[in-house]
Design an enzyme around this catalytic site. Sequence first.
Site, PDB file in Angstrom:
ATOM      1  CD  GLU A  64     -29.795  38.014  -0.374  1.00  0.00           C
ATOM      2  OE1 GLU A  64     -29.187  36.924  -0.368  1.00  0.00           O
ATOM      3  OE2 GLU A  64     -30.019  38.670  -1.415  1.00  0.00           O
ATOM      4  CB  SER A 110     -33.800  46.443  -8.703  1.00  0.00           C
ATOM      5  OG  SER A 110     -32.517  47.017  -8.799  1.00  0.00           O
TER       6      SER A 110
END
Length: 703
Positions: free
Chosen positions: A127, A269
């Site tokens: 990210e 996740s």
Amino acid sequence: MKIKRAKHSGFCFGVQNAIDKTEEAIRNNDRRTIYTCGQLIHNKGVTDSLHDRGVDIIDDISQAKNDDIVIVRSHGEPKEFYDKAKKLGVHLIDATCVFVSKIHDIVYEAYKSNRTIVIVGSKEHQEVKATNGWCNYSAHIIEGVSDANNLLKNIEFKDGDIPLIVCQTTIRRELLDEILNIFKKNEIEFEVKNTICNATRFRQESCKNLAEQVDAMIVIGDQNSSNSRKLFEIAEKNCKNAYFVQGISDLALQDFGNYNNIGITAGASTPEVTIKEVISRMNEEINKIEEQEEEMSMADFMEEIDKSLRLPRTGDIITGTIHEVRDDVIIVNMGVKKDGILPKSEVALEEGQELKDLFHEGDEIEAKVMKSDDGDGGILLSKKKLEMNENWKELNEALENKTNINVKLVRAVNRGVIAEYKEVSGFIPMSLLSDRYVEKADEFIGKNVDVKVIKIDNRRNRAVFSRKQVLLDEKRKQVAEIWENLNIGDVVEGKVMRFTDYGAFVDIGGVDGLLHISEISWGKLKHPQEVLSLGDIINVKILDLNEQKGKISLGLKQTTPEPWSLVGTKYNVGDIVEGKVVQIKEYGAFVELEAGLDGLVHISEIANKRVENVADEMTIGKVIKAKIMDIDSERKRISLSMKALLGEEDEESADEDKPEIQQTESEVAKASEAKEVEEPKANEEPHEEEVAEEPKEAEKTEE
């Protein structure tokens, strides 16, 4: 035993969106190849499942071909990724989290406004890499407080440049606040965009609240998942029993039998099916444990009944209550259906002593069983035999006081060694023979060693010893002695043992200290291995000691002169120096003369011509020569000039160019128009006069 699940756990919106888009792409696929560039999400189980269904992973967009489908992962990609995909004719399915996309937009707008950009987050996280790609990788990335301090030491913001601070969506709010405080303490004006995802904040707060209420906390997530690792840090901080697992296979369920309340949370996740599997299997284990506890309670009850009926055997050591003391015998109640008979002959008495002088009714007495039936319905006991077994008492004392005894290792047996203590034999398991792994015990046989007594079965005359515990105690004492002799400011010799992204661990004589990456060199490093190698022997300075936490902070750069201390001796005005371009700005380029010492070549000092864009003349990594024009020691600034080293011919050329630089735009335009009238373009026909002159030239040639 109860299992409680954190209110916020499992897939977040962004991850679920990426999974949904991938599932849709698989369903609607018309035989085109589907890729994700890197892991779609940080969960190996999910990515393996997608691979089995035809979704492969590529490392770079250039590996895809025209008309391939590439799914953009939830962590996002840099701007150049999309540009390359368009050129290649790749069909993109953008599954970037909406919160991450928002950060990209903020950074891109700031970049176009030539603002300084700071990203708070992990340099290695996808990210952060993607976000940096939306400002042409010009952002300053801060992972912690030390990075913030280093940045503010080495950068000077231009007037009117208010740095923009954004952050990775999954970092802790506390980290952002710590870094903002650094900027405030340094009186740096800044603008902050708190881009921490609310879902991340809710998940972390939920984890903290639950961890404070339970006996054990389980965090389910992939080891590569940044937000899962942060959840584990929170769980570990707020619950003394914290576990980080990827799935049910990583849990030793039998270890949870002693906990009354168990908390469970999961990273963003982690699939719901994995969470439910862990909870389901743990519930099954809880039911088994409860059933076993009921069985054990009943078994204990039956054992007590059985004890009252079972008679002690020959050789057993019993404890009973004196029922009667006679002249020649003591009657002992042992809690079984027969009484114990202790004859006077089996008691060590001094001359003139009688049994009644030493023993009284109601006293507790210990004796050894000689016969389970003395012929008259009693159990024959002996105090002498017990007292002769003084060695066992010594072993019991050593066990109780945790003192060492010396034994001889006499022979190897299955899974261990037999050790002799005087007349008593004990057992040392292979796992307790040394503080290292031992495959065969042959090397130890015949040696005398100190051991700890860790278990005794008096009824069966069995003892278990541990040499490993003695060795570990000795090591702890050595470490304590080392700590006593360590002082902040000492320079000590150490050996580089292992690396992490944030530094190196150095053995300084029995204890490890952390050599942080920022303390290795006066210059900037991306990884410790740029300077160090495993096994290197180096001198380091002790910067900080925390014996309570067992942490030692070390510095390597402090053992060498601070770069600015060389200014005035090694570097002087007028010197010609060589350095590497490390940073390019609108107003010039910073050149590294040596680690931690930079000089500035102003845009006006690059060449003997007008330079519009520094990047047209300079590139990162280029080695240049320059002249030192000025040294400002108070502000720690060195001014360099490349122009000053150019030859006289270049200087004359530069002087000729000066009037052009001073021309107004209208004058430049007029000059250009005049030049176009005087000089025909390459694709135009020559004037008649020029054509007429050609034969004359030819005639001259013939003559």
